[in-house]
Design a protein around this motif. Structure first.
Motif, PDB file in Angstrom:
ATOM      1  N   ILE A  45     -33.619  44.976  24.074  1.00 38.48           N
ATOM      2  CA  ILE A  45     -33.140  44.990  22.684  1.00 38.48           C
ATOM      3  C   ILE A  45     -34.051  45.856  21.823  1.00 38.48           C
ATOM      4  N   ARG A  46     -35.356  45.688  22.031  1.00 34.97           N
ATOM      5  CA  ARG A  46     -36.321  46.502  21.288  1.00 34.97           C
ATOM      6  C   ARG A  46     -36.156  47.989  21.591  1.00 34.97           C
ATOM      7  N   PHE A  47     -35.928  48.307  22.865  1.00 30.75           N
ATOM      8  CA  PHE A  47     -35.764  49.708  23.258  1.00 30.75           C
ATOM      9  C   PHE A  47     -34.572  50.345  22.543  1.00 30.75           C
ATOM     10  N   PHE A  48     -33.450  49.662  22.543  1.00 31.38           N
ATOM     11  CA  PHE A  48     -32.255  50.215  21.897  1.00 31.38           C
ATOM     12  C   PHE A  48     -32.429  50.292  20.376  1.00 31.38           C
ATOM     13  N   THR A  49     -33.130  49.335  19.810  1.00 32.09           N
ATOM     14  CA  THR A  49     -33.396  49.349  18.365  1.00 32.09           C
ATOM     15  C   THR A  49     -34.300  50.519  17.987  1.00 32.09           C
ATOM     16  N   ILE A  50     -35.386  50.699  18.763  1.00 28.06           N
ATOM     17  CA  ILE A  50     -36.320  51.803  18.497  1.00 28.06           C
ATOM     18  C   ILE A  50     -35.615  53.147  18.675  1.00 28.06           C
ATOM     19  N   SER A  51     -34.785  53.249  19.703  1.00 29.50           N
ATOM     20  CA  SER A  51     -34.047  54.501  19.958  1.00 29.50           C
ATOM     21  C   SER A  51     -33.153  54.852  18.776  1.00 29.50           C
TER      22      SER A  51
END
Length: 325
Positions: A45-51
């Motif tokens: 979730i963090r990865f997609f948010t940061i992206s």
């Protein structure tokens, strides 16, 4: 997200079948089982948010801490995937422990920054030896650079006053306060213990969790109310600590330092690089004995100067030219 977890699990199980040694097979099986763990899902979730943030804001530079946390690696990876032209900068701003390894793992380039900025020079050679082939190492410095005392007043102490600096955990604070209470019950060569509770902790919560500490005043213990630690340094000639960066500044104020060893856990001595002036203690009797033997002789003064020299390297003055570039 669940599709990514499932694909990763299949990859890991496929790799497990290729392995011969039982330890390697078990490692891949364990990793496969963790593919659907809550932490794995949260990190995705963090990865997609940061992206998404990177795509929306189109930054030229990204700066994050460099302490070995998985989130830092996610930020590096997300930026390299979405825009390889972004300059990724990692800032090392905390002390490194003896057994700290996560920040020094040699991962793929996409999980590494382009530059590492250091808060001082004490770890410069270590970082260069590990990373100089892959990225740039620079010294930024820190606003936390320690101030030196204007004068030495430690020779004026007729009684021992001990500054106690726990970690920012309730359990660690309990351990050190309980140690001081037990010490005061048995020995009298420390006139007072002054405890600096970590600012992130709530004293009321501490006493609620550990009610046996609430009568601390009966045992020559004082909880400091000073925001500025220098006000406590000038009142003390001894320091008892666990994992804390503040102990380095205590040394600059000439406090004799003792690290309380926890035999059940790994060493978390934040100044393990310092071999002089600091001593390890294993019990109340051990501390009593070492305090009794200590005196600021000519040889001990040399040890203090060596320790101070290293402490000055933890945080150096800020290099504003590096920022302006």
């Amino acid at each position: 997200i669940f599709k990514n977890c499932l694909e990763e699990r299949k990859k890991l199980l496929k790799e497990e079948k290729k392995k011969i040694h039982i330890h390697e097979k078990n490692l891949f099986l364990l990793a496969a089982n963790y593919s659907f763990s809550s932490s794995s899902i949260i990190n995705l979730i963090r990865f997609f948010t940061i992206s998404k943030i990177i795509r929306d804001t189109k930054p030229k530079n990204i700066i994050t801490t460099f302490e070995g946390h998985p989130l830092e690696r996610l930020i590096f990876f997300a930026s390299s995937k979405n825009n390889p032209e972004i300059n990724r900068i990692a800032y090392q701003n905390t002390f490194i422990l003896k057994n700290q390894n996560s920040m020094f793992l040699k991962l793929k380039k996409s999980f590494l920054p382009d530059e590492i900025w250091l808060s001082g020079t004490i770890y410069l050679n270590k970082f260069k030896n590990i990373f100089s082939k892959y990225l740039k190492i620079k010294v930024l410095g820190s606003s936390r650079k320690f101030e030196m005392p204007k004068k030495n007043n430690k020779s004026s102490f007729s009684k021992n006053v001990c500054l106690v600096i726990p970690e920012g955990f309730y359990s660690s604070t309990y351990d050190l306060m309980k140690f001081c209470i037990d010490y005061s019950r048995k020995y009298s060569n420390v006139d007072k213990f002054i405890i600096r509770i970590h600012p992130e902790l709530n004293i009321n919560i501490l006493f609620k969790k550990y009610p046996e500490l609430s009568n601390y005043k009966k045992f020559n213990i004082e909880i400091s109310k000073n925001f500025d630690p220098k006000l406590d340094f000038t009142r003390c000639n001894i320091c008892l600590y666990r994992q804390t960066t503040l102990v380095s500044q205590a040394i600059l104020f000439n406090l004799k330092t003792f690290y309380l060893v926890d035999k059940k856990n790994i060493n978390v001595d934040s100044i393990f690089l310092i071999k002089h002036w600091k001593e390890y203690v294993y019990s109340a009797h051990d501390l009593m004995t070492k305090i009794g033997k200590f005196n600021l002789s000519k040889n001990k003064l040399k040890d203090l100067q060596k320790a101070k020299k290293l402490c000055k390297k933890f945080y150096t003055s800020i290099n504003y030219n590096l920022i302006n570039k």
